[in-house]
Enzyme design. Sequence first.
Site, short mmCIF file in Angstrom:
data_model
loop_
_atom_site.label_atom_id
_atom_site.label_comp_id
_atom_site.label_asym_id
_atom_site.label_seq_id
_atom_site.Cartn_x
_atom_site.Cartn_y
_atom_site.Cartn_z
N ASP A 91 -2.34 2.40 17.48
CA ASP A 91 -2.87 2.35 16.10
C ASP A 91 -4.41 2.38 16.12
O ASP A 91 -5.06 1.95 15.17
CB ASP A 91 -2.36 1.11 15.35
CG ASP A 91 -2.32 1.32 13.83
OD1 ASP A 91 -2.49 2.47 13.38
OD2 ASP A 91 -2.12 0.33 13.11
N HIS A 138 4.95 -0.69 14.09
CA HIS A 138 4.49 -2.06 13.71
C HIS A 138 5.71 -3.00 13.63
O HIS A 138 5.75 -3.90 12.79
CB HIS A 138 3.76 -2.08 12.37
CG HIS A 138 2.78 -0.97 12.14
ND1 HIS A 138 1.95 -0.49 13.12
CD2 HIS A 138 2.49 -0.24 11.02
CE1 HIS A 138 1.19 0.48 12.61
NE2 HIS A 138 1.51 0.66 11.36
N ARG A 172 0.82 -1.21 0.00
CA ARG A 172 0.00 0.00 0.00
C ARG A 172 0.85 1.27 0.00
O ARG A 172 0.34 2.38 -0.03
CB ARG A 172 -0.91 0.01 1.24
CG ARG A 172 -1.96 -1.06 1.24
CD ARG A 172 -2.57 -1.21 2.63
NE ARG A 172 -1.62 -1.85 3.55
CZ ARG A 172 -1.83 -2.00 4.86
NH1 ARG A 172 -2.93 -1.53 5.41
NH2 ARG A 172 -0.95 -2.61 5.62
ZN ZN Z 1 0.40 1.83 9.95
#
Ligand code: ZN
Length: 395
Positions: A287, A226, A165
């Site tokens: 997040d 992450h 992405r």
């Molecule tokens: Zn992210």
Amino acid sequence: MIYKIHRIPVYAPKYIGEKDILIGGGEILAIEESIDTVLPEEGLVEEIDGSGLLAAPGIIDSHLHPTGGGGEGGFSSRTPELQLSDFTTAGVTTLVGTLGTDGNTRDLRNLLAKVKALKEDGLSAYCYTGSYHLPLKGLCPSLSDDIIFIEEVIGAGEIALADHRSGQPDYRQLLELAAACRLGGMLSGKAGTVNIHMGDGKQGLSLLRQIAEQSEVPRTQFSPTHMGRNPQLFREATQWALEGGYVDFTTCTREAFIREGEVRASRALRLLLDAGVALDRISFSSDAGGSLPSFDQEGKICGMEVGDCSSLLDELRRAVRDEGISLEKALCPLTASVAKRLELNRKGVIAGGVDADIMLLDRESLELRTLFARGEIMIRSGEILRRSPFEKQER
Ligand code: ZN
């Protein structure tokens, strides 16, 4: 109103003993063995009994999506906006918002307005400029201007790397972005952090390593998150942190991801400390508001959930109970270490003269009971006292 918390064990996050804490004007006015408050008018000081509780700094959540995120599964998969009590019930008193994958249907003006709204509601709130993609779309003519002239902007992000992405930036693009953040940060007295979304891709940390090794921009300019996403990335994260880089771990996850090899934030903390990584290199963020999409082998979306802030305290409890980490150490990735990385000098600690952002946790269960944000009570004995003006009352 002035508040006095009476006789409470204080994790600052370092344990400093049982104290009285005096709060007024948004700050911690004093923290002493015993404070005698002699004020002329009755009722001017509200006393809060600390029995059965402990005090810890309010959580700084340095990566979340207050206006919602997602959208990878089409328009209807855009996730909803977060509300004041989504943060306060999770102990979050300071947050840094980011756009994420979707910098097309969502924009920075909306994010900045949301951040300003949360400040009006009593939290401390910041944001990153840009989204997943480079070239970065900011608010001012240049990226460094965003950081210099917009009070709430403390860096850029989340810029996606090693992800299908991502905008697939190259070395030169990322280096120029980091240099602009560094300059903007220096000229405005901010961290100028480059918040990096790390995906599952085989590129891993290679671009960041290249910049750290071949340019004048220090690795501490970057805050990759992450980092527990898969075992290979976690190995790279360990090396990156041993060499002085920051590593951030996402507390929102799904059990299926853990079974597939994701390293939980609390587990990551244990493993990194055992490997000799300095505690101030490690942080957790939620997040929250972002989507948790699953992709099949061909990159097609096959499931989606939304993250929330409550995972932060869940991971604190796991770190203490399952990983045997002392509470004072387990608090650092949520408080002092984040404040240091983001150069938020009045945040992340309990001390005289700093902002009165304080969680009162149950001593046994470590559940949140009462929350102060900038000296005001947001949650009292589990009851939500403040909500955003249009927030639903069902919670
Ligand atoms: Zn992210």
